[in-house]
Design a protein around this motif. Structure first.
Motif, short mmCIF file in Angstrom:
data_model
loop_
_atom_site.label_atom_id
_atom_site.label_comp_id
_atom_site.label_asym_id
_atom_site.label_seq_id
_atom_site.Cartn_x
_atom_site.Cartn_y
_atom_site.Cartn_z
N LEU A 131 30.23 47.95 30.27
CA LEU A 131 30.41 47.21 31.51
C LEU A 131 29.23 47.54 32.42
O LEU A 131 28.82 48.70 32.51
N THR A 132 28.70 46.56 33.10
CA THR A 132 27.69 46.82 34.12
C THR A 132 28.43 47.29 35.39
O THR A 132 29.67 47.27 35.43
N GLU A 133 27.68 47.68 36.39
CA GLU A 133 28.32 48.07 37.65
C GLU A 133 29.13 46.91 38.22
O GLU A 133 30.23 47.10 38.73
N HIS A 134 28.58 45.69 38.12
CA HIS A 134 29.32 44.51 38.59
C HIS A 134 30.56 44.28 37.74
O HIS A 134 31.62 43.90 38.26
N GLY A 135 30.44 44.49 36.44
CA GLY A 135 31.59 44.35 35.56
C GLY A 135 32.69 45.34 35.91
O GLY A 135 33.88 45.00 35.89
N LYS A 136 32.31 46.57 36.22
CA LYS A 136 33.29 47.59 36.63
C LYS A 136 33.99 47.18 37.92
O LYS A 136 35.21 47.36 38.06
N MET A 137 33.22 46.62 38.85
CA MET A 137 33.81 46.18 40.11
C MET A 137 34.81 45.04 39.87
O MET A 137 35.93 45.06 40.40
N ILE A 138 34.43 44.07 39.05
CA ILE A 138 35.32 42.94 38.76
C ILE A 138 36.58 43.44 38.05
O ILE A 138 37.69 43.04 38.39
N LEU A 139 36.42 44.34 37.09
CA LEU A 139 37.58 44.88 36.38
C LEU A 139 38.50 45.62 37.35
O LEU A 139 39.72 45.47 37.28
N SER A 140 37.94 46.38 38.27
CA SER A 140 38.79 47.09 39.23
C SER A 140 39.52 46.11 40.14
O SER A 140 40.68 46.33 40.50
N LEU A 141 38.89 45.00 40.49
CA LEU A 141 39.56 43.97 41.30
C LEU A 141 40.71 43.32 40.52
O LEU A 141 41.76 43.03 41.08
N LEU A 142 40.48 43.10 39.23
CA LEU A 142 41.52 42.49 38.40
C LEU A 142 42.74 43.39 38.29
O LEU A 142 43.86 42.92 38.12
N GLU A 143 42.51 44.68 38.36
CA GLU A 143 43.61 45.63 38.17
C GLU A 143 44.22 46.13 39.47
O GLU A 143 45.00 47.06 39.48
N VAL A 144 43.91 45.49 40.60
CA VAL A 144 44.49 45.86 41.89
C VAL A 144 46.01 45.75 41.81
O VAL A 144 46.55 44.74 41.36
N ASP A 145 46.68 46.80 42.21
CA ASP A 145 48.15 46.85 42.22
C ASP A 145 48.76 46.54 40.85
O ASP A 145 49.86 46.05 40.76
N GLY A 146 48.00 46.81 39.79
CA GLY A 146 48.54 46.61 38.44
C GLY A 146 48.69 45.15 38.06
O GLY A 146 49.31 44.81 37.06
#
Length: 104
Positions: free
Chosen positions: A87-102
């Protein structure tokens, strides 16, 4: 627009971005993002495993991985220059947004 705060800094902004990403990325693209974990030596090994587990065509997964790379969300090598899929840094950010509150 010049004086408006960034959307992530506004109340509910994270949820708005999460909803946008959910609409912009298809199920296969989200599956690939969630599956990158540093265990795979190449994109092909990751996609073969996903194809087998999820019963998805490898060609479909390859197309979606290429789109994610073009978007700058993942990186991987080539046949001539093999590198693990990451994952790039942007990919990590997008993944963390997708996983907000499960959610997802």
């Amino acid at each position: 627009m010049g004086d408006a705060p960034p959307i992530l800094a506004t109340p509910g902004g994270e949820e708005i971005i999460r909803k946008l990403v959910l609409r912009a990325l298809n199920e296969n693209q989200r599956l690939i993002l969630r599956s990158i974990n540093g265990r795979h030596r190449s994109l092909n090994s990751l996609l073969r495993e996903l194809s087998r587990k999820e019963r998805k065509a490898i060609s479909t997964l390859k197309l979606n991985a290429r789109i994610l790379k073009e978007l700058g969300l993942i990186d991987y090598g080539t046949k001539g220059d093999p590198r693990p899929v990451t994952l790039t840094e942007h990919g990590k950010m997008i993944l963390s947004l997708l996983e907000v509150d499960g959610h997802e």
